[in-house]
Structure formats: C-alpha cells, structure tokens
Design a protein around this motif. Structure first.
Motif, mmCIF file in Angstrom:
data_model
loop_
_atom_site.group_PDB
_atom_site.id
_atom_site.type_symbol
_atom_site.label_atom_id
_atom_site.label_comp_id
_atom_site.label_asym_id
_atom_site.label_seq_id
_atom_site.Cartn_x
_atom_site.Cartn_y
_atom_site.Cartn_z
ATOM 1 N N MET A 295 6.890 -66.194 -33.144
ATOM 2 C CA MET A 295 7.431 -66.126 -32.174
ATOM 3 C C MET A 295 8.226 -67.044 -32.765
ATOM 4 S SD MET A 295 8.600 -66.494 -29.459
ATOM 5 C CE MET A 295 6.802 -65.840 -28.168
ATOM 6 N N ILE A 296 8.489 -67.877 -33.925
ATOM 7 C CA ILE A 296 9.057 -68.789 -34.857
ATOM 8 C C ILE A 296 10.211 -67.278 -35.481
ATOM 9 C CG2 ILE A 296 10.227 -69.950 -36.769
ATOM 10 C CD1 ILE A 296 7.668 -71.397 -35.965
ATOM 11 N N LEU A 297 9.999 -66.535 -36.213
ATOM 12 C CA LEU A 297 10.253 -65.213 -36.900
ATOM 13 C C LEU A 297 11.073 -64.634 -35.554
ATOM 14 C CD1 LEU A 297 10.931 -63.610 -39.615
ATOM 15 C CD2 LEU A 297 9.135 -62.261 -38.131
ATOM 16 N N TYR A 298 11.065 -64.401 -34.404
ATOM 17 C CA TYR A 298 11.698 -63.615 -33.515
ATOM 18 C C TYR A 298 12.582 -64.173 -33.017
ATOM 19 C CZ TYR A 298 7.751 -59.540 -33.735
ATOM 20 O OH TYR A 298 6.740 -59.282 -33.708
ATOM 21 N N ILE A 299 13.032 -66.080 -33.203
ATOM 22 C CA ILE A 299 13.831 -66.669 -32.392
ATOM 23 C C ILE A 299 15.122 -67.109 -33.708
ATOM 24 C CG2 ILE A 299 14.666 -69.144 -31.659
ATOM 25 C CD1 ILE A 299 11.600 -68.681 -30.859
ATOM 26 N N MET B 3 15.281 -56.984 -43.110
ATOM 27 C CA MET B 3 14.267 -57.889 -44.006
ATOM 28 C C MET B 3 13.208 -58.677 -41.564
ATOM 29 S SD MET B 3 15.373 -60.308 -46.453
ATOM 30 C CE MET B 3 13.939 -60.928 -46.838
ATOM 31 N N GLY B 4 13.911 -58.567 -40.766
ATOM 32 C CA GLY B 4 13.936 -59.443 -39.791
ATOM 33 C C GLY B 4 12.646 -58.161 -39.426
ATOM 34 N N ALA B 5 12.959 -56.804 -39.475
ATOM 35 C CA ALA B 5 12.506 -56.073 -39.175
ATOM 36 C C ALA B 5 11.085 -55.213 -39.936
ATOM 37 C CB ALA B 5 12.894 -54.721 -38.860
ATOM 38 N N LEU B 6 11.392 -55.291 -41.079
ATOM 39 C CA LEU B 6 10.524 -55.417 -41.856
ATOM 40 C C LEU B 6 9.329 -56.669 -41.681
ATOM 41 C CD1 LEU B 6 8.281 -53.833 -44.536
ATOM 42 C CD2 LEU B 6 9.715 -55.706 -45.959
ATOM 43 N N MET B 7 9.465 -57.542 -41.955
ATOM 44 C CA MET B 7 8.898 -59.204 -41.562
ATOM 45 C C MET B 7 7.771 -59.299 -39.885
ATOM 46 S SD MET B 7 11.077 -61.898 -43.487
ATOM 47 C CE MET B 7 10.092 -63.443 -42.827
ATOM 48 N N ALA B 8 8.711 -58.437 -38.896
ATOM 49 C CA ALA B 8 7.537 -58.236 -37.742
ATOM 50 C C ALA B 8 7.080 -58.102 -37.589
ATOM 51 C CB ALA B 8 9.041 -58.515 -37.242
ATOM 52 N N TYR B 9 7.285 -56.274 -38.366
ATOM 53 C CA TYR B 9 5.769 -55.427 -38.521
ATOM 54 C C TYR B 9 5.236 -55.524 -39.266
ATOM 55 C CZ TYR B 9 3.499 -51.471 -40.475
ATOM 56 O OH TYR B 9 3.023 -50.125 -40.501
ATOM 57 N N LEU B 10 4.928 -56.722 -40.574
ATOM 58 C CA LEU B 10 4.181 -56.974 -41.329
ATOM 59 C C LEU B 10 3.279 -58.156 -40.727
ATOM 60 C CD1 LEU B 10 5.976 -57.016 -44.612
ATOM 61 C CD2 LEU B 10 3.960 -55.221 -43.935
ATOM 62 N N LEU B 11 4.316 -58.955 -39.757
ATOM 63 C CA LEU B 11 3.186 -60.281 -38.940
ATOM 64 C C LEU B 11 2.277 -59.305 -37.984
ATOM 65 C CD1 LEU B 11 6.073 -63.090 -38.680
ATOM 66 C CD2 LEU B 11 3.879 -63.056 -39.796
ATOM 67 N N LEU B 12 2.982 -58.152 -37.330
ATOM 68 C CA LEU B 12 2.014 -57.892 -36.169
ATOM 69 C C LEU B 12 1.120 -57.139 -36.305
ATOM 70 C CD1 LEU B 12 2.189 -56.734 -33.465
ATOM 71 C CD2 LEU B 12 3.694 -54.852 -33.786
ATOM 72 N N ARG B 13 1.080 -56.031 -37.670
ATOM 73 C CA ARG B 13 0.182 -55.609 -38.383
ATOM 74 C C ARG B 13 -0.555 -56.407 -39.191
ATOM 75 N NH1 ARG B 13 0.078 -50.335 -40.712
ATOM 76 N NH2 ARG B 13 -2.078 -50.853 -40.595
ATOM 77 N N GLU B 14 -0.570 -57.711 -39.100
ATOM 78 C CA GLU B 14 -1.127 -58.575 -40.557
ATOM 79 C C GLU B 14 -2.283 -59.639 -38.681
ATOM 80 O OE1 GLU B 14 -1.390 -62.921 -42.747
ATOM 81 O OE2 GLU B 14 0.501 -61.840 -42.229
ATOM 82 N N SER B 15 -1.314 -59.595 -38.344
ATOM 83 C CA SER B 15 -1.999 -60.406 -36.622
ATOM 84 C C SER B 15 -3.209 -59.443 -35.954
ATOM 85 C CB SER B 15 -1.210 -60.489 -35.436
ATOM 86 O OG SER B 15 -1.488 -61.432 -34.390
#
Length: 365
Positions: free
Chosen positions: A1-5, A175-187
C-alpha cells in the motif's frame, strides 16, 4: 500500500520539477549576466552527476565514471566560489553563501562515494543528492531572474537537465511498475505457500481453518471427515520417517483424486487428514465420497520400496444439521474417529446427536 502511494507522488513530483524547470528556463534564457552561465554549468554538471550515480546504482556505469563526474561537479563548484572573474554573484545577497553550503555538503559525502558498500547505501546517497540538487535549483531560479537577453548556451543546458529529469521520470515509472508487480507476485506466492502443506502439496491446516470459518459464516451445509492413519507411528519406527513421508504423499494424492465435484482435502498435521464435502443445494445430504474413502484405504500403498496394506480411522460430522459451529464439527468428528480407534480401527463412523438424549450423550452409527 505504501508503494502504491509513494510511486504516484514520485511521478507527480518529477512532473512538477520538469514544468518548474522549463518555466525557469524561459526566464534564465533572457539573462545576460556572466554569473548565470557559470550557475547553469553547475546545475548541468550536478544533474549529470546524479544521472551517473543512478546509472552506477543499476549497473549501467562503473565507479570510475561516476567519480569522474563527481570531480567535474566539484571543480565547477570550486570555480564559481574562487574565480575572481565572477563578480556578479556579489550582487545577489546570500548567493555565494548558499552555493558554498551546497559545496560543503558535496565534499562531506565524498568518503561515502569512494566506498559504496551496498545498493541500499547508493539509494540513500542518490536521494540525498536529489534533494540537495532540487533545493539548489529552486534557490538559483529564484535568485537569478533577469529581464533581457537571449543566451542560447543556457537554454541548451536547461534542456539537457530537463531531458535527464524526463529519463528519471521514465525510470520511476518502470521501477514503480516493476516493484508493484513483484510485490503482488510475492504476496500471492507467500499466501499460496502459507496455505499449502510443504510435504504433500495439498491444503494445510491454516487453509482448512479458514475454509471452515467461511462455510460457517455463510451457513453452508457440509460433511466433515477426520482421517487418522492407523499404525503410522509403527511405520516411522520400523521403516523410517522417509517411508512415513512416502505414505503421507500417497494418501494426499488419493484424497485429491476423489470422484466428487464439491469437496476439498487438507492435511491437518502428522498423520491426520481432513475432507470437506459440500452438501447438494437440492437438500440431498447423501455423501458421494463415503464409499470412496473406505475404498482408497483398502488398497495397498507403495512406500519403502514395496506395497503395504494401509488403513485409517475416519470420523464424520455434519454442519449445521448436527454441529452448530466449527468447533463442534471438529469435536464431533474427533469423537467419532476415536470411537473407531476404540473398536479396532480401520473404519468410518458418523457422529449423530439424538435430540431425545441429554447433550452429554452421543451415539455412533
């Protein structure tokens, strides 16, 4: 959530910086002051240094290239502060002091630049220099506004800085898109792993508890089968734990292939398994897997290099016809399974509560 903000805020901040820099470039382009040229060169070298530091962080340039740009920036600061030919800066109150304070900050960071121990350290430095660079840009744009002239070199320098910021914007987006994707996959991966039994690959007790709570909340009718393998401790003691693991994997495989559309299986732990069979919406409470459960434990299983006969004690309860809560379902199934153990093991018994008897009396049928 922090990343998305944070990611949208970074994008918005970069866009604001680009627009602000562009608007200031129009003012600076009219300047004919000698000092402006040196200041623009300073900001250009600063942005180039930040760009090189970012490239170093992502492995696109080496340490020497980054330090060369640092030395160029250091030299540009030194030229502005110590060059006697630059006389116009004295006309701007606080300009030299401000530039000198930024120069001192740059010098203080030199030992950290010479020995970058980690990517985390590089990111911290990059953020520090970006903040300092933006503060310097805001100050200089405020201080050096003149009303006449057209200096092509200064316009080109501003355009180059703007290009760098646009690259930073693109990098931020990627980076934002990649990190969001990785966080989603990791979650998703962590959630899936948390709900699966590591040995057998079927659902585990955590998943089972969640499933039972969901069924209870929706008041969905289901049969609950509690399965305990007979003689499992003896298998572990005489044939080894590897043989026991092989048996558990085989039982899980069989339970996952029952011929029924509305069921799910889970391992509760040790040699205990559970099966949930949803009752049909038509109100037909007849089970389609009771006979199948009896059948799969009547067939020999392969473990420890050969086939061995196996059996299980199975207790059954039904929600909400008999048990009114998940805890009652578990207790009733466990009671029925225990009765099977007491009567010689290798069987399936259904727990039933007779309304005509007190609550502390139970009948197995």
């Amino acid at each position: 959530m922090i990343l998305y903000i944070i990611t949208p805020l970074l994008i918005l901040s970069t866009l604001v910086a680009v627009n602000h820099l562009k608007s200031n470039s129009e003012v600076v382009s009219k300047s004919q002051n000698e000092a402006i040229w040196f200041v623009l060169q300073l900001t250009k070298e600063y942005s180039e240094f930040i760009y090189q530091l970012q490239n170093y962080q992502f492995g696109k340039s080496n340490h020497n290239e980054m330090m060369i740009q640092y030395e160029i920036l250091w030299s540009r600061y030194n030229t502005i502060i110590d060059n006697s030919m630059i006389i116009h800066l004295d006309h701007f109150n606080g300009a030299l002091d401000k530039i000198n304070s930024h120069f001192e900050m740059l010098q203080l960071q030199e030992p950290r630049l010479l020995n970058l121990p980690s990517t985390h350290e590089t990111q911290a430095l990059l953020q520090r220099f970006r903040a300092d660079y933006e503060e310097l840009i805001v100050f200089l744009n405020y201080k050096f506004r003149l009303a006449s002239g057209d200096l092509e070199e200064r316009i080109r320098a501003i355009s180059e800085v703007e290009t760098v910021i646009r690259y930073l914007l693109l990098t931020t987006l990627l980076m934002g898109a990649l990190m969001a994707y990785l966080l989603l996959r990791e979650s998703q991966s962590h959630h899936a792993l948390a709900m699966k039994d590591s040995l057998t690959g079927i659902n585990n007790r955590l998943w089972l508890n969640q499933k039972l709570r969901d069924l209870e909340q929706t008041n969905t009718s289901f049969h609950f089968y509690l399965i305990d393998l007979d003689g499992f401790k003896r298998i572990n003691d005489t044939m080894g734990h590897h043989a026991g693991d092989e048996l558990l994997v085989e039982v899980a495989r069989r339970l996952s292939k029952l011929r029924c559309k509305h069921y799910c299986a889970a391992r509760m732990g040790g040699d205990e398994f559970a099966v949930i069979e949803l009752c049909q919406p038509t109100g037909n409470n007849n089970s389609c897997i009771t006979e199948q459960l009896t059948e799969i434990f009547s067939k020999p299983a392969m473990f420890a290099g050969s086939f061995h006969s196996i059996s299980a004690s199975i207790g059954v309860s039904q929600f909400p016809k008999e048990a009114k809560s998940v805890s009652q379902v578990l207790k009733q199934a466990d009671f029925a399974m225990y009765e099977v153990k007491q009567q010689g093991k290798d069987g399936l018994l259904h727990y039933r509560t007779l309304s005509s008897l007190p609550d502390n009396q139970r009948v197995i049928s």
